[in-house]
Design a protein around this motif. Structure first.
Motif, PDB file in Angstrom:
ATOM      1  N   GLU A 354       0.836  -1.206   0.000  1.00  0.00           N
ATOM      2  CA  GLU A 354       0.000   0.000   0.000  1.00  0.00           C
ATOM      3  C   GLU A 354       0.871   1.256   0.000  1.00  0.00           C
ATOM      4  O   GLU A 354       0.574   2.230  -0.704  1.00  0.00           O
ATOM      5  CB  GLU A 354      -0.934   0.007   1.210  1.00  0.00           C
ATOM      6  N   TYR A 355       1.933   1.238   0.776  1.00  0.00           N
ATOM      7  CA  TYR A 355       2.846   2.383   0.796  1.00  0.00           C
ATOM      8  C   TYR A 355       3.461   2.591  -0.590  1.00  0.00           C
ATOM      9  O   TYR A 355       3.522   3.717  -1.095  1.00  0.00           O
ATOM     10  CB  TYR A 355       3.942   2.157   1.842  1.00  0.00           C
ATOM     11  N   LYS A 356       3.909   1.502  -1.204  1.00  0.00           N
ATOM     12  CA  LYS A 356       4.523   1.606  -2.536  1.00  0.00           C
ATOM     13  C   LYS A 356       3.532   2.168  -3.556  1.00  0.00           C
ATOM     14  O   LYS A 356       3.881   3.001  -4.393  1.00  0.00           O
ATOM     15  CB  LYS A 356       5.008   0.226  -3.003  1.00  0.00           C
ATOM     16  N   ILE A 357       2.284   1.695  -3.476  1.00  0.00           N
ATOM     17  CA  ILE A 357       1.273   2.155  -4.436  1.00  0.00           C
ATOM     18  C   ILE A 357       0.993   3.646  -4.257  1.00  0.00           C
ATOM     19  O   ILE A 357       0.924   4.396  -5.237  1.00  0.00           O
ATOM     20  CB  ILE A 357      -0.027   1.328  -4.295  1.00  0.00           C
ATOM     21  N   HIS A 358       0.856   4.074  -3.005  1.00  0.00           N
ATOM     22  CA  HIS A 358       0.576   5.501  -2.790  1.00  0.00           C
ATOM     23  C   HIS A 358       1.757   6.375  -3.193  1.00  0.00           C
ATOM     24  O   HIS A 358       1.562   7.503  -3.656  1.00  0.00           O
ATOM     25  CB  HIS A 358       0.158   5.757  -1.343  1.00  0.00           C
ATOM     26  N   ARG A 359       2.959   5.865  -3.051  1.00  0.00           N
ATOM     27  CA  ARG A 359       4.114   6.623  -3.555  1.00  0.00           C
ATOM     28  C   ARG A 359       4.033   6.763  -5.071  1.00  0.00           C
ATOM     29  O   ARG A 359       4.312   7.824  -5.629  1.00  0.00           O
ATOM     30  CB  ARG A 359       5.423   5.918  -3.175  1.00  0.00           C
ATOM     31  N   SER A 364       2.832   9.864  -9.872  1.00  0.00           N
ATOM     32  CA  SER A 364       2.027   9.944 -11.100  1.00  0.00           C
ATOM     33  C   SER A 364       1.250  11.255 -11.159  1.00  0.00           C
ATOM     34  O   SER A 364       1.092  11.855 -12.227  1.00  0.00           O
ATOM     35  CB  SER A 364       1.043   8.768 -11.172  1.00  0.00           C
ATOM     36  N   LEU A 365       0.772  11.680 -10.005  1.00  0.00           N
ATOM     37  CA  LEU A 365       0.054  12.957  -9.937  1.00  0.00           C
ATOM     38  C   LEU A 365       0.980  14.109 -10.328  1.00  0.00           C
ATOM     39  O   LEU A 365       0.593  15.009 -11.086  1.00  0.00           O
ATOM     40  CB  LEU A 365      -0.492  13.155  -8.517  1.00  0.00           C
ATOM     41  N   LYS A 366       2.207  14.058  -9.862  1.00  0.00           N
ATOM     42  CA  LYS A 366       3.176  15.106 -10.226  1.00  0.00           C
ATOM     43  C   LYS A 366       3.504  15.041 -11.721  1.00  0.00           C
ATOM     44  O   LYS A 366       3.636  16.075 -12.379  1.00  0.00           O
ATOM     45  CB  LYS A 366       4.441  14.978  -9.371  1.00  0.00           C
ATOM     46  N   GLN A 402      -9.001   3.410  -8.921  1.00  0.00           N
ATOM     47  CA  GLN A 402     -10.128   4.345  -9.004  1.00  0.00           C
ATOM     48  C   GLN A 402      -9.795   5.644  -8.279  1.00  0.00           C
ATOM     49  O   GLN A 402     -10.084   6.744  -8.765  1.00  0.00           O
ATOM     50  CB  GLN A 402     -11.389   3.713  -8.398  1.00  0.00           C
ATOM     51  N   PHE A 403      -9.171   5.496  -7.114  1.00  0.00           N
ATOM     52  CA  PHE A 403      -8.729   6.682  -6.366  1.00  0.00           C
ATOM     53  C   PHE A 403      -7.752   7.499  -7.209  1.00  0.00           C
ATOM     54  O   PHE A 403      -7.864   8.730  -7.312  1.00  0.00           O
ATOM     55  CB  PHE A 403      -8.074   6.247  -5.051  1.00  0.00           C
ATOM     56  N   ALA A 404      -6.801   6.812  -7.840  1.00  0.00           N
ATOM     57  CA  ALA A 404      -5.803   7.496  -8.671  1.00  0.00           C
ATOM     58  C   ALA A 404      -6.462   8.194  -9.857  1.00  0.00           C
ATOM     59  O   ALA A 404      -6.116   9.337 -10.192  1.00  0.00           O
ATOM     60  CB  ALA A 404      -4.757   6.497  -9.159  1.00  0.00           C
ATOM     61  N   LYS A 442      -5.327  13.427  -0.286  1.00  0.00           N
ATOM     62  CA  LYS A 442      -5.932  12.082  -0.304  1.00  0.00           C
ATOM     63  C   LYS A 442      -7.268  12.075   0.441  1.00  0.00           C
ATOM     64  O   LYS A 442      -8.275  11.552  -0.056  1.00  0.00           O
ATOM     65  CB  LYS A 442      -4.948  11.098   0.334  1.00  0.00           C
ATOM     66  N   ASP A 443      -7.282  12.673   1.626  1.00  0.00           N
ATOM     67  CA  ASP A 443      -8.520  12.715   2.421  1.00  0.00           C
ATOM     68  C   ASP A 443      -9.616  13.503   1.706  1.00  0.00           C
ATOM     69  O   ASP A 443     -10.785  13.108   1.699  1.00  0.00           O
ATOM     70  CB  ASP A 443      -8.253  13.344   3.792  1.00  0.00           C
ATOM     71  N   LYS A 444      -9.229  14.616   1.098  1.00  0.00           N
ATOM     72  CA  LYS A 444     -10.209  15.487   0.428  1.00  0.00           C
ATOM     73  C   LYS A 444     -10.839  14.805  -0.780  1.00  0.00           C
ATOM     74  O   LYS A 444     -12.047  14.884  -0.995  1.00  0.00           O
ATOM     75  CB  LYS A 444      -9.531  16.790  -0.019  1.00  0.00           C
TER      76      LYS A 444
END
Length: 468
Positions: A354-359, A364-366, A402-404, A442-444
């Motif tokens: 999960e940590y790796k994916i969020h990194r 990817s967002l950047k 989906q979040f991404a 992420k929360d927003k």
């Protein structure tokens, strides 16, 4: 645009190849200058860094302290991560010298080590023993694996046992504390910046933005002293030693793990005039307990007595840790490999998926923002990467994706609404926002309703209001 991108990649590749050849020369010169397992003095370190200025960055700062001119040299490797790993794993002495946190001081015409952090440690690469013998020597994963386990294997081959200490991996900013006796001042450091100070008032001399993080670390340290006056006595134990930890929980320096409050969490002590990774774990523990220092916690200890036993236990740990959530396991775990004398022979880390994916999502967002809000290619690359994590259920992978997708689309929508004249500035502000406030973003996005204002617009407007 595509042609420009290809040319840019070719140019970067060519420069990397030139740098790598230069790095090989660096290694040869370095090894010619020294004998293996010989501690380098401060002048040797400076000489090497000046000789190879395209590999090392020396940040030189002059301060007027106690009516004297003091020079501080903050040193770091300044190359691509892959090249850095090749350099660090090419020699024991290189790895042990150029640490995560290395600063020198020039005082009264003498150069001395001001602080010394931990050596860089790598993700645990468990390479199949048969493949290990057949893989090319210059394969980086193989090189990292052999480098991580060389001393451990040697110990096991000599019939001795190894203790694996599984510690919490704190997720914050590197923080280091030492004490410089000639000036009777604290040395307080982030990974790349060291300052000298004795109290909050002294921080007024460090007003430049580059000192923002390190002064926050200093404030937390002085707050700890206020709450625990006995802590001031640790200065006698930190002369020629560096206390190493993480600065966690500051909402302005967010990573991927939530903390309830701002804190310093310590995990090791490093002796300046030593080639050892860090001080003996039992001795460090005594110091931590003596001064009631907050520390990372030890989750588990495992004893192994053979290479096969070691690899089996590491595989078990990897399987357990990787499927845990960030809430359960944080970033993951740091593994200390200790001999019978509690000496740390090597370290490594295991991260949660999960940590790796969020990194990856954060990066990817950047990338999406750099590409002026075109999320399609970014998402496709991310999708391929996330789908490789087959250890977690398909439904969970879909949730991450989906979040991404929502996040990338939100960024894209915001950027498309911006005038071209302001786009570059907006991109820079968004990148900075993501680096510092990913958890809030992420929360927003997870709680955002369809009719609500674009979250990136909302964040930037809030920042503007705070400035006013």
């Amino acid at each position: 645009m595509e042609e420009k991108s290809k040319l840019k990649k070719k140019k970067k590749l060519k420069q990397s190849q030139i740098n790598y050849k230069r790095n090989l020369n660096f290694k040869q010169l370095f090894l010619n200058m020294i004998k293996d397992n010989v501690l380098l003095n401060s002048q040797d370190i400076l000489q090497i860094c000046q000789e190879f200025s395209e590999i090392f960055l020396i940040k030189r700062e002059i301060h007027n302290i106690q009516n004297q001119q003091i020079e501080i040299f903050d040193i770091k490797l300044n190359v691509d991560p892959e090249i850095e790993d090749k350099i660090l794993t090419s020699s024991f002495i290189i790895h042990q010298t150029f640490r995560r946190g290395l600063s020198l001081i020039s005082y009264k015409d003498q150069y001395e080590l001001l602080r010394k952090g931990m050596m860089k440690f790598f993700d645990i690469k468990i390479i199949d023993q048969v493949k290990e013998k057949t893989q090319e020597k210059n394969d980086l994963n193989n090189q990292i694996s052999l480098f991580t386990f060389h001393r451990i294997y040697k110990e096991l081959e000599n019939g001795k046992s190894i203790k694996i200490q599984v510690q919490e991996k704190a997720n914050g900013e590197n923080a280091q504390i030492s004490y410089y006796l000639p000036l009777n001042m604290w040395v307080i450091c982030s990974k790349n910046t060291a300052i000298l100070c004795n109290c909050i008032e002294d921080l007024k001399m460090y007003t430049d933005q580059k000192y923002n993080l390190v002064t926050q670390i200093a404030k937390q340290w002085f707050k700890m002293i206020d709450q625990n006056p006995k802590l001031i006595e640790i200065k006698s134990d930190l002369a020629n030693y560096t206390l190493v930890g993480e600065y966690c929980g500051n909402p302005k320096f967010q990573h991927l793990v939530k903390y309830d409050n701002i804190c310093l969490k310590f995990f090791s002590i490093v002796k300046h005039n030593s080639l050892e990774t860090c001080e003996l774990q039992n001795q460090s523990k005594l110091i931590f307990e003596k001064y009631q220092l907050p520390t990372v916690f030890c989750r588990l200890e495992i004893q192994v007595n053979s290479k096969e036993n070691l690899i089996n236990e590491l595989n078990k740990l990897k399987e357990i840790i990787k499927i845990k959530s960030i809430e359960e396991e944080g970033e993951g775990a740091v593994l200390y490999f200790l001999n019978d004398s509690n000496q740390c022979l090597s370290l490594g880390k295991l991260k949660t998926i999960e940590y790796k994916i969020h990194r990856q999502i954060r990066e990817s967002l950047k990338d999406c923002i750099h590409q002026k809000g075109n999320p399609v290619k970014t998402y496709q690359a991310l999708q391929q990467s996330v789908q490789k994590f087959t250890s977690i259920e398909q439904d969970r992978r879909k949730q991450y994706l989906q979040f991404a997708a929502n996040l990338l689309q939100e960024a894209s929508n915001f950027l498309k609404a911006q005038p071209d004249a302001n786009l570059k500035q907006i991109q820079q502000r968004l990148i900075s926002l993501i680096d510092k406030s990913y958890l809030d973003i992420k929360d927003k996005i997870q709680s955002k309703g369809k009719e609500q204002i674009n979250i990136f617009k909302s964040f930037l407007e809030q920042l503007d209001q705070n400035i006013q």
